[in-house]
Design a protein around this motif. Structure first.
Motif, PDB file in Angstrom:
ATOM      1  N   VAL A 186      11.850  34.829 -50.459  1.00 36.83           N
ATOM      2  CA  VAL A 186      10.797  35.442 -51.265  1.00 36.83           C
ATOM      3  C   VAL A 186      10.277  34.456 -52.298  1.00 36.83           C
ATOM      4  CG1 VAL A 186      10.356  37.233 -52.971  1.00 36.83           C
ATOM      5  CG2 VAL A 186      11.635  37.778 -50.907  1.00 36.83           C
ATOM      6  N   GLY A 187      11.148  33.559 -52.728  1.00 36.08           N
ATOM      7  CA  GLY A 187      10.722  32.543 -53.684  1.00 36.08           C
ATOM      8  C   GLY A 187      10.600  33.087 -55.089  1.00 36.08           C
ATOM      9  N   LEU A 188      11.683  33.698 -55.609  1.00 30.65           N
ATOM     10  CA  LEU A 188      11.640  34.320 -56.914  1.00 30.65           C
ATOM     11  C   LEU A 188      11.389  33.306 -58.024  1.00 30.65           C
ATOM     12  CD1 LEU A 188      12.018  36.884 -58.546  1.00 30.65           C
ATOM     13  CD2 LEU A 188      14.469  36.403 -58.646  1.00 30.65           C
ATOM     14  N   ASN A 189      11.929  32.102 -57.891  1.00 30.37           N
ATOM     15  CA  ASN A 189      11.772  31.116 -58.942  1.00 30.37           C
ATOM     16  C   ASN A 189      10.376  30.517 -58.977  1.00 30.37           C
ATOM     17  OD1 ASN A 189      14.385  31.363 -59.909  1.00 30.37           O
ATOM     18  ND2 ASN A 189      15.184  29.974 -58.332  1.00 30.37           N
ATOM     19  N   ASP A 225      33.228  43.374 -58.504  1.00 29.75           N
ATOM     20  CA  ASP A 225      33.219  42.477 -59.659  1.00 29.75           C
ATOM     21  C   ASP A 225      32.232  41.327 -59.448  1.00 29.75           C
ATOM     22  OD1 ASP A 225      34.620  41.260 -57.627  1.00 29.75           O
ATOM     23  OD2 ASP A 225      36.114  40.338 -58.944  1.00 29.75           O
ATOM     24  N   ASN A 226      31.356  41.459 -58.470  1.00 33.13           N
ATOM     25  CA  ASN A 226      30.360  40.423 -58.184  1.00 33.13           C
ATOM     26  C   ASN A 226      29.110  40.662 -59.018  1.00 33.13           C
ATOM     27  OD1 ASN A 226      31.995  39.242 -56.153  1.00 33.13           O
ATOM     28  ND2 ASN A 226      31.320  40.809 -54.688  1.00 33.13           N
ATOM     29  N   ILE A 227      28.794  39.702 -59.858  1.00 32.49           N
ATOM     30  CA  ILE A 227      27.652  39.849 -60.746  1.00 32.49           C
ATOM     31  C   ILE A 227      26.408  39.258 -60.079  1.00 32.49           C
ATOM     32  CG2 ILE A 227      27.886  37.676 -62.036  1.00 32.49           C
ATOM     33  CD1 ILE A 227      27.480  39.438 -64.596  1.00 32.49           C
ATOM     34  N   ARG A 228      25.306  39.956 -60.203  1.00 30.20           N
ATOM     35  CA  ARG A 228      24.061  39.506 -59.571  1.00 30.20           C
ATOM     36  C   ARG A 228      23.409  38.403 -60.409  1.00 30.20           C
ATOM     37  NH1 ARG A 228      23.371  45.386 -59.061  1.00 30.20           N
ATOM     38  NH2 ARG A 228      23.581  46.010 -56.884  1.00 30.20           N
ATOM     39  N   THR A 250      16.871  33.523 -66.375  1.00 33.71           N
ATOM     40  CA  THR A 250      17.903  34.138 -67.212  1.00 33.71           C
ATOM     41  C   THR A 250      17.324  34.693 -68.502  1.00 33.71           C
ATOM     42  OG1 THR A 250      19.557  32.612 -66.301  1.00 33.71           O
ATOM     43  CG2 THR A 250      20.102  33.721 -68.355  1.00 33.71           C
ATOM     44  N   ALA A 251      16.367  33.986 -69.085  1.00 30.01           N
ATOM     45  CA  ALA A 251      15.769  34.454 -70.335  1.00 30.01           C
ATOM     46  C   ALA A 251      15.093  35.813 -70.149  1.00 30.01           C
ATOM     47  CB  ALA A 251      14.761  33.427 -70.849  1.00 30.01           C
ATOM     48  N   ALA A 252      14.357  35.959 -69.043  1.00 35.05           N
ATOM     49  CA  ALA A 252      13.686  37.231 -68.771  1.00 35.05           C
ATOM     50  C   ALA A 252      14.713  38.337 -68.529  1.00 35.05           C
ATOM     51  CB  ALA A 252      12.769  37.086 -67.562  1.00 35.05           C
ATOM     52  N   LEU A 253      15.782  37.997 -67.811  1.00 36.36           N
ATOM     53  CA  LEU A 253      16.842  38.968 -67.557  1.00 36.36           C
ATOM     54  C   LEU A 253      17.449  39.474 -68.859  1.00 36.36           C
ATOM     55  CD1 LEU A 253      18.985  40.342 -65.646  1.00 36.36           C
ATOM     56  CD2 LEU A 253      20.355  38.272 -66.007  1.00 36.36           C
ATOM     57  N   GLU A 254      17.835  38.541 -69.735  1.00 36.27           N
ATOM     58  CA  GLU A 254      18.468  38.926 -70.989  1.00 36.27           C
ATOM     59  C   GLU A 254      17.535  39.760 -71.854  1.00 36.27           C
ATOM     60  OE1 GLU A 254      19.697  35.235 -72.664  1.00 36.27           O
ATOM     61  OE2 GLU A 254      21.498  35.071 -71.379  1.00 36.27           O
ATOM     62  N   GLN A 255      16.241  39.456 -71.784  1.00 37.36           N
ATOM     63  CA  GLN A 255      15.274  40.225 -72.562  1.00 37.36           C
ATOM     64  C   GLN A 255      15.194  41.665 -72.067  1.00 37.36           C
ATOM     65  OE1 GLN A 255      11.249  38.631 -72.561  1.00 37.36           O
ATOM     66  NE2 GLN A 255      11.226  38.655 -74.795  1.00 37.36           N
ATOM     67  N   TRP A 256      15.129  41.833 -70.735  1.00 37.79           N
ATOM     68  CA  TRP A 256      15.069  43.180 -70.165  1.00 37.79           C
ATOM     69  C   TRP A 256      16.344  43.963 -70.479  1.00 37.79           C
ATOM     70  CZ3 TRP A 256      11.256  46.059 -68.991  1.00 37.79           C
ATOM     71  CH2 TRP A 256      10.069  45.529 -68.468  1.00 37.79           C
ATOM     72  N   ILE A 257      17.506  43.351 -70.268  1.00 39.09           N
ATOM     73  CA  ILE A 257      18.783  44.031 -70.532  1.00 39.09           C
ATOM     74  C   ILE A 257      18.866  44.453 -71.996  1.00 39.09           C
ATOM     75  CG2 ILE A 257      21.275  43.718 -70.683  1.00 39.09           C
ATOM     76  CD1 ILE A 257      20.497  44.055 -67.864  1.00 39.09           C
ATOM     77  N   SER A 258      18.462  43.552 -72.885  1.00 36.55           N
ATOM     78  CA  SER A 258      18.529  43.841 -74.317  1.00 36.55           C
ATOM     79  C   SER A 258      17.636  45.009 -74.694  1.00 36.55           C
ATOM     80  CB  SER A 258      18.132  42.590 -75.117  1.00 36.55           C
ATOM     81  OG  SER A 258      18.077  42.876 -76.496  1.00 36.55           O
ATOM     82  N   HIS A 259      16.391  44.990 -74.234  1.00 33.77           N
ATOM     83  CA  HIS A 259      15.447  46.063 -74.566  1.00 33.77           C
ATOM     84  C   HIS A 259      15.913  47.403 -74.010  1.00 33.77           C
ATOM     85  CE1 HIS A 259      12.178  44.024 -76.615  1.00 33.77           C
ATOM     86  NE2 HIS A 259      12.192  43.048 -75.709  1.00 33.77           N
TER      87      HIS A 259
END
Length: 515
Positions: A186-189, A225-228, A250-259
């Protein structure tokens, strides 16, 4: 980020383009809109299906007239909640429809429908009991004026578990699915997929909206226990899933999780305040939240499912485990495990110490019962800290109300009672002489040891001692030694909180699983 408005006329506090997959091989670009109350998932409107929000708006703006006719020997087959009670003015909402009865067979009533009229008479301002009487007094035939409140439905019809309910099928059916490429294909990056949908001419339709109150957010592959990598999932209180949300980095992930976590926490706090209005002071709730429990069941090995979400509540003096969040006072009595906070011990499993698998932020809740201890894991260290502080407050409030506890024991061959008193400390009462033969302050306690069966040894600092180290050792025998030790731990904890509450902000007192 500027605050915009969603199609539900709610303030959007965070939004962005992500990939959403079904956890297998298919994925699709989607837009997430996060408000204070819900997470809205949108996809590009290709005209193949009517948007959910349009259907909801149509239903919620229309009053429907529904005729129900009783069967001989039965009722209408529905339950209602709400009404004007104790200065509260809540809508009368259908909370349950019983299969095979008139309300079900008519096919026109749904959980979440608000009753606004009974036989053409408005029920505005009526109490729950008054509406029930109106329904009963109208014979075998009644015409209800109803209006659907979609956003109340998840709270009236909870899930039996957090397993997804098939909402994602709408996202990955035939035409709407991307070709079956792997996630790497898919080419997420790359930003190509995002550039393709950033055009101003794109129209979006809402696939689903997940209420955030008591929702569950995780980065782990379900039950393992496998983290995505750069991915997470949200499951609402009614079991609906967001699918696997893939972030660009990772920055976008942490932002979404935090919000998302922040708003879940805020809504949970509001739920606690609302519930406590109707609970006795001794039954006040101090904590609610999701935790994962490690399963020792060998039957799960073939499925590779080792972790099960539990909803944890600290209520009054109780530590309660639920499979799903309780949504009313009756549900609060349906926990799968119940312990008194002073009868258990909470012990942290350090990330640097041996663990059962790769999950972090683990701890044990040990009990004196003949069952396996609970091995638990939070999604983050901050979640454990929040629980820990609530546990401190719960123990302190409970012990302060109890004041003291006495346990039967033997000391030097004589029948006695070991007494823990929040004001007087630790003392031993000799039954034959009906007198206290020794007493120490909690601050004098130097060490506690036990054999887990019958004997407990208490060591006290004592300037009066004839021993060179000024330590007095008291050996006590009691039938339930683990309960005695756990209660002593709770009284010491409560004493620390009462004398120096700031101490526990920097010094952990929940123990270590290796102790």
């Amino acid at each position: 980020m500027s605050v915009t408005k969603s199609n539900h006329n709610l303030d959007v506090v965070h939004h962005g383009i992500v990939l959403i997959s079904d956890g297998n091989s298919t994925s699709r670009p989607s837009r997430l809109l996060l408000s204070k109350d819900e997470l809205c998932i949108q996809v590009i409107d290709d005209g193949t299906a009517e948007p959910e929000e349009a259907r909801e708006s149509l239903m919620e703006n229309a009053t429907r007239q529904v005729v129900i006719i009783k069967k001989p020997g039965s009722g209408f087959g529905l339950s209602i909640k709400g009404g004007s009670e104790n200065s509260q003015n809540m809508p009368i909402v259908i909370s349950k429809i019983f299969p095979g009865l008139p309300a079900d067979e008519c096919g026109e009533l749904f959980v979440g429908d608000a009753i606004v009229e009974v036989n053409g008479v408005s029920i505005e301002g009526q109490s729950h009991d008054e509406v029930v009487q109106m329904l009963k007094s109208n014979g075998d035939r009644v015409t209800l004026g109803v209006r659907h409140y979609t956003h109340m439905t998840p709270f009236l019809k909870p899930a039996q578990s957090l397993q997804p309910d098939g909402t994602l099928d709408q996202l990955f059916d035939g035409k709407s699915s991307r070709s079956k490429k792997s996630q790497s294909e898919v080419g997420l990056n790359e930003s190509k997929w995002q550039q393709q949908i950033d055009g101003k001419d794109r129209k979006w339709k809402t696939l689903t909206s997940l209420p955030l109150a008591m929702a569950y957010v995780t980065r782990y592959l379900w039950g393992t226990d496998n983290i995505r990598t750069n991915s997470f999932e949200v499951r609402s209180v009614d079991g609906r899933s967001s699918g696997i949300v893939h972030c660009e980095d990772t920055a976008a992930l942490e932002q979404w999780i935090s919000h998302i976590s922040k708003h879940i926490l805020s809504l949970n706090h509001k739920s606690i305040k609302m519930s406590n209005k109707y609970l006795h002071q001794s039954e006040q709730i101090s904590y609610i939240g999701w935790v994962n429990e490690y399963l020792d069941d060998d039957n799960q090995e073939e499925l590779k499912i080792r972790w099960q979400p539990r909803f944890l509540i600290l209520k009054g003096s109780d530590v309660c485990f639920f499979d799903v969040p309780p949504l009313n006072s009756e549900d609060l009595n349906k926990c799968i495990y119940l312990y008194k906070c002073y009868d258990v011990a909470v012990k942290q499993v350090l990330n640097s110490s041996p663990r059962r698998d790769k999950r972090d932020n683990c701890f044990l809740i040990e009990t004196p019962l003949q069952i396996a201890n609970h091995y638990l894991s939070f999604e983050s260290a901050s979640a454990f800290d929040l629980f820990e502080q609530a546990y401190y407050r719960t123990v302190y409030n409970t012990v302060s109300q109890m004041q003291s506890r006495t346990f039967a024991c033997n000391f030097e061959g004589r029948p006695s009672g070991i007494v823990f008193d929040i004001k007087q400390g630790i003392s031993l009462y000799d039954i034959p002489t009906k007198s206290y033969i020794w007493q120490y302050r909690f601050r004098d306690l130097n060490a506690v040891a036990d054999d887990g069966k019958l004997c407990v040894q208490l060591s006290f600092n004592d300037d009066r001692s004839l021993n060179s180290n000024k330590i007095e050792v008291k050996d006590i025998e009691c039938e339930d030694v683990v309960t005695v030790v756990f209660n002593l731990h709770s009284f010491v904890l409560a004493k620390i909180v009462s004398s120096d509450p700031d101490y526990l902000k920097t010094n952990r007192f929940v123990g270590n699983a290796e102790d």
